[in-house]
Design a protein around this motif. Structure first.
Motif, short mmCIF file in Angstrom:
data_model
loop_
_atom_site.label_atom_id
_atom_site.label_comp_id
_atom_site.label_asym_id
_atom_site.label_seq_id
_atom_site.Cartn_x
_atom_site.Cartn_y
_atom_site.Cartn_z
N PRO A 52 -1.11 2.93 -5.00
CA PRO A 52 0.04 2.18 -4.50
C PRO A 52 0.62 1.28 -5.59
CG PRO A 52 -1.69 2.18 -2.86
CD PRO A 52 -2.28 2.80 -4.10
N ASP A 74 0.80 -1.23 0.00
CA ASP A 74 0.00 0.00 0.00
C ASP A 74 0.84 1.28 0.00
OD1 ASP A 74 -2.38 -1.45 -0.01
OD2 ASP A 74 -2.42 -1.58 2.18
N ARG A 75 2.09 1.19 -0.37
CA ARG A 75 2.93 2.39 -0.47
C ARG A 75 3.10 2.78 -1.93
NH1 ARG A 75 6.25 3.03 4.09
NH2 ARG A 75 7.20 4.86 3.10
N LYS A 76 3.21 4.08 -2.17
CA LYS A 76 3.51 4.60 -3.49
C LYS A 76 5.02 4.62 -3.68
CE LYS A 76 -0.62 7.54 -3.40
NZ LYS A 76 -1.15 8.92 -3.49
N GLN A 121 5.32 10.01 2.97
CA GLN A 121 6.02 8.71 3.00
C GLN A 121 6.02 8.02 1.64
OE1 GLN A 121 3.89 6.83 6.38
NE2 GLN A 121 5.75 7.14 7.55
N ILE A 122 6.18 8.83 0.60
CA ILE A 122 6.33 8.29 -0.74
C ILE A 122 7.76 7.81 -0.90
CG2 ILE A 122 6.35 8.90 -3.19
CD1 ILE A 122 4.11 10.92 -2.54
#
Length: 322
Positions: A258, A27-29, A304-305
């Motif tokens: 994401p 779920d992070r970019k 927090q990319i």
């Protein structure tokens, strides 16, 4: 420049993104901020240098047939941590500043127009060139890059010519054979499909083929920053360009899903000479000013990319045991 021309699509999704497969958090970019057109001109080289050394951009690729390639490759040798690939070039689009194929007319006559240069448009290349000729030119440009003593971090396509159905198989084939990552969106393709349609089955199949060859694969690709122009009536001052382009990049990052996304831009520090090449100086300078803007860096950090490079994702892919 890049203008993807793949055929047809409805959106495809994967239960697991390629970013997750590469070991990035769920779920992070994960973003590659990529500068096109290095080597095209001195102004392009300076803009790219500033974007990579002072700005937040972290990847670039070089137009090997162009006149300012030796200058940029010398910069790349002096900065061995830079992420530098081959911007495979099969068009020569400007009227007053042009470049030729590297492979030679006897081997690839279909790549040459009446002036002895590449054709100006993707459509003309598609109409005149044969796939064998294109593959020969791809290999010549990779060889020219390596002649400077460097290994390309990846391959991508100037103006999207290699995304044409006639040529895409050779683009993928050469990347796999040479073990060089290939820019290709094989994941959920959300952003790219907001502006153009891709064939979901085709993109999924090519993504799986690249992954099986131990090469990394993008989840998404955005190449439309070149068309971000100031609203009518606004003067192209540095202040206006910086504010406008920074806002557009923030909006784009907000809209990213994401996964692993490559964002393409054209950072140029234009002199009066560049205006003789192209009228795209303001939008290119806007890209540079946005990459240098602390506000954009702060947005990336606050949200927090994760920024990555082709070199990093290649190493991550090689470390995965299957």
């Amino acid at each position: 420049m890049l203008a993807i021309g793949l055929i047809g699509l409805h959106q495809g999704t994967h239960a697991q993104t390629y970013a997750e497969k590469l070991g990035f958090p769920k779920d992070r970019k994960v973003i590659i901020l990529h500068v096109d057109d290095a080597g095209m001109s001195y102004d392009s080289n300076e803009g790219t240098r500033k974007a990579l050394t002072t700005g937040v951009a972290n990847s670039t690729s070089v137009m090997m047939p162009c006149s300012w390639v030796p200058h940029f490759m010398n910069l790349a040798r002096q900065n061995p941590t830079w992420d530098v690939g081959v911007h495979l070039t099969l068009t020569s689009e400007w009227a007053g500043y042009r470049w030729q194929p590297l492979v030679g007319k006897e081997k690839a006559p279909g790549l040459y127009d009446t002036q002895g240069c590449f054709y100006p448009s993707v459509e003309e290349v598609d109409r005149h060139a044969m796939a064998d000729e294109v593959e020969a030119e791809i290999r010549a440009q990779i060889a020219q890059f390596r002649a400077f003593g460097l290994e390309p971090s990846h391959l991508d396509s100037h103006m999207g010519t290699l995304f044409q159905p006639k040529f895409i198989e050779r683009y993928i084939k050469v990347g796999i054979e040479e073990k060089i990552p290939v820019m290709f969106p094989g994941g959920h393709n959300t952003l790219i499909n907001a502006s153009r349609s891709l064939d979901a089955n085709l993109t999924k199949a090519i993504g799986q083929k690249l992954w099986a060859a131990k090469l990394p694969v993008l989840d998404d690709l955005f190449s439309d920053t070149y068309g971000w122009n100031l609203p009518a009536g606004q003067q192209p001052s540095d202040q206006n360009l910086r504010a406008f382009k920074t806002q557009k990049y923030v909006e784009l990052l907000k809209s990213c899903r994401p996964g692993l996304t490559m964002i393409i831009m054209h950072c140029t520090d234009p002199t009066v000479v560049f205006n003789r090449i192209s009228d795209s100086g303001p939008t290119r300078k806007g890209d540079l000013l946005a990459m240098l803007n602390p506000e954009l860096r702060r947005y990336i950090e606050d949200n927090q990319i994760i920024l990555t490079t082709w070199r990093e994702i290649k190493e991550r892919r090689l470390q995965i045991k299957e």
